[in-house]
Scaffold this motif. Structure first.
Motif, PDB file in Angstrom:
ATOM      1  N   PRO A  80      -0.252   9.355  -8.115  1.00 30.07           N
ATOM      2  CA  PRO A  80      -0.429  10.407  -9.123  1.00 30.07           C
ATOM      3  C   PRO A  80      -0.162   9.919 -10.547  1.00 30.07           C
ATOM      4  O   PRO A  80      -0.894  10.269 -11.479  1.00 30.07           O
ATOM      5  N   ARG A  81       0.878   9.093 -10.735  1.00 24.27           N
ATOM      6  CA  ARG A  81       1.187   8.596 -12.073  1.00 24.27           C
ATOM      7  C   ARG A  81       0.122   7.627 -12.563  1.00 24.27           C
ATOM      8  O   ARG A  81      -0.260   7.651 -13.736  1.00 24.27           O
ATOM      9  N   VAL A  82      -0.344   6.766 -11.661  1.00 22.14           N
ATOM     10  CA  VAL A  82      -1.387   5.820 -12.056  1.00 22.14           C
ATOM     11  C   VAL A  82      -2.662   6.564 -12.439  1.00 22.14           C
ATOM     12  O   VAL A  82      -3.302   6.251 -13.455  1.00 22.14           O
ATOM     13  N   ALA A  83      -3.041   7.561 -11.628  1.00 20.21           N
ATOM     14  CA  ALA A  83      -4.250   8.334 -11.917  1.00 20.21           C
ATOM     15  C   ALA A  83      -4.121   9.066 -13.255  1.00 20.21           C
ATOM     16  O   ALA A  83      -5.070   9.099 -14.048  1.00 20.21           O
ATOM     17  N   ALA A  84      -2.950   9.664 -13.521  1.00 15.75           N
ATOM     18  CA  ALA A  84      -2.738  10.367 -14.793  1.00 15.75           C
ATOM     19  C   ALA A  84      -2.802   9.397 -15.964  1.00 15.75           C
ATOM     20  O   ALA A  84      -3.374   9.718 -17.023  1.00 15.75           O
ATOM     21  N   TRP A  85      -2.229   8.200 -15.802  1.00 13.72           N
ATOM     22  CA  TRP A  85      -2.269   7.198 -16.869  1.00 13.72           C
ATOM     23  C   TRP A  85      -3.693   6.743 -17.157  1.00 13.72           C
ATOM     24  O   TRP A  85      -4.092   6.604 -18.318  1.00 13.72           O
ATOM     25  N   THR A 131       0.823  -1.201   0.000  1.00 15.89           N
ATOM     26  CA  THR A 131       0.000   0.000   0.000  1.00 15.89           C
ATOM     27  C   THR A 131       0.866   1.264   0.000  1.00 15.89           C
ATOM     28  O   THR A 131       0.460   2.289  -0.559  1.00 15.89           O
ATOM     29  N   CYS A 132       2.049   1.201   0.602  1.00 13.22           N
ATOM     30  CA  CYS A 132       2.980   2.339   0.518  1.00 13.22           C
ATOM     31  C   CYS A 132       3.344   2.614  -0.938  1.00 13.22           C
ATOM     32  O   CYS A 132       3.404   3.776  -1.373  1.00 13.22           O
ATOM     33  N   ALA A 133       3.609   1.551  -1.679  1.00 10.49           N
ATOM     34  CA  ALA A 133       3.934   1.712  -3.103  1.00 10.49           C
ATOM     35  C   ALA A 133       2.760   2.344  -3.850  1.00 10.49           C
ATOM     36  O   ALA A 133       2.955   3.220  -4.705  1.00 10.49           O
ATOM     37  N   LEU A 134       1.539   1.928  -3.515  1.00  7.46           N
ATOM     38  CA  LEU A 134       0.366   2.504  -4.173  1.00  7.46           C
ATOM     39  C   LEU A 134       0.236   3.994  -3.878  1.00  7.46           C
ATOM     40  O   LEU A 134      -0.079   4.789  -4.761  1.00  7.46           O
ATOM     41  N   VAL A 135       0.466   4.371  -2.610  1.00  7.14           N
ATOM     42  CA  VAL A 135       0.399   5.793  -2.249  1.00  7.14           C
ATOM     43  C   VAL A 135       1.453   6.580  -3.026  1.00  7.14           C
ATOM     44  O   VAL A 135       1.198   7.671  -3.538  1.00  7.14           O
ATOM     45  N   LEU A 138      -6.554   6.209  -4.899  1.00  5.62           N
ATOM     46  CA  LEU A 138      -6.702   5.553  -6.201  1.00  5.62           C
ATOM     47  C   LEU A 138      -8.158   5.480  -6.648  1.00  5.62           C
ATOM     48  O   LEU A 138      -8.444   5.504  -7.847  1.00  5.62           O
ATOM     49  N   GLY A 139      -9.079   5.375  -5.701  1.00  9.09           N
ATOM     50  CA  GLY A 139     -10.475   5.139  -6.053  1.00  9.09           C
ATOM     51  C   GLY A 139     -11.321   6.376  -6.202  1.00  9.09           C
ATOM     52  O   GLY A 139     -12.469   6.289  -6.665  1.00  9.09           O
TER      53      GLY A 139
END
Length: 256
Positions: free
Chosen positions: A119-124, A111-115, A175-176
């Motif tokens: 931003p990059r995942v959301a932009a993608w 979950t640390c990695a997700l945090v 993320l959600g």
């Protein structure tokens, strides 16, 4: 309890309250101190949970504008975290103590990695949606069924074990939804408060807290929770994000 030990417990509550309202790892400070003072682990856990409830209340008061801004998401968080905490407490009472602890550090690191990459995942995801549909996606101000499910699982984890639950909730909501991080921080604090209230009510029935410790922790955590919220509202998004990641890594290392 000596006067020096009483001061230490109040200070632990103060620090834990600040951590709860900022990076969400309050128990990493207060629980070891209680055990170090000679309390049996179960008594320390129950007393710690009850003593940190005022810290959650203070934190939510400090984030009251953000919680109001979240609207329906805040109401959903209260419901799913309350239900999750009941299920988590039931698992705690019904399962052997070593069933879940072995995977907890890895779960926190994930979950640390997700945090960190959110931003990059959301932009993608936004760019992918725009390429497919020719328009930008609508802003997500509500929790989808998938996000609700993961928030509920986080509530279950909080009721069962709890260490790093705030980091996990930041990851889920980051993320959600498209809520600002300051709002996510307020919702994370709300989630931790609800989980502590529900789990604490159950633990009072099945265990025997040290009420002198609870009162001292509560006094410190109430102030710390409110102060932590004022600090958290002023943190730039990048600073808050990496502070959460750092706190989660520390939690995982200690649990290893």
């Amino acid at each position: 309890m000596t006067a020096g030990e009483a001061v230490l417990v109040v200070a632990a509550g103060l620090g834990a309250g600040v951590l709860s309202s900022t990076v969400g790892v309050a128990s990493l400070l207060s629980f070891p101190i209680l055990v170090g003072l000679g309390l049996p682990p179960v008594v320390a856990n129950v007393s710690n949970t009850l003593g940190l409830i005022p810290g959650g209340v203070g934190g939510v008061l400090g984030y009251r504008a953000e919680v109001r801004e979240a609207g329906p998401v805040a109401r959903a968080i209260v419901l799913v975290c309350a239900l999750g905490a009941v299920a988590g407490a039931a698992l705690l009472l019904g399962l052997p103590p070593g069933v879940f602890e072995a995977v907890v550090p890895f779960l926190i690191l994930f979950t640390c990695a997700l945090v960190g990459v959110q931003p990059r995942v959301a932009a993608w995801l936004r760019a992918r949606h725009e390429r497919r549909h020719g328009e930008q996606p609508a802003e997500r101000r509500h929790m989808s069924p998938t996000t609700t499910a993961f928030a509920t699982l986080t509530g279950v984890y909080g009721g069962y074990f709890g260490a790093g639950a705030g980091v996990m909730m930041v990851a889920v909501l980051g993320l959600g939804t498209d809520l600002e991080l300051r709002v996510v921080n307020g919702l994370k604090t709300l989630a931790l408060m609800v989980g502590n209230i529900v789990a604490g009510a159950i633990f009072v029935v099945v265990a025997h807290p040290r009420w002198d410790v609870v009162v001292l922790l509560a006094a410190g955590s109430l102030v710390g929770g409110y102060v932590g919220a004022r600090i958290g509202r002023l943190l730039p998004d990048a600073v808050f994000r990496w502070a959460v990641v750092a706190a989660g890594v520390v939690a995982a290392v200690l649990l290893f």
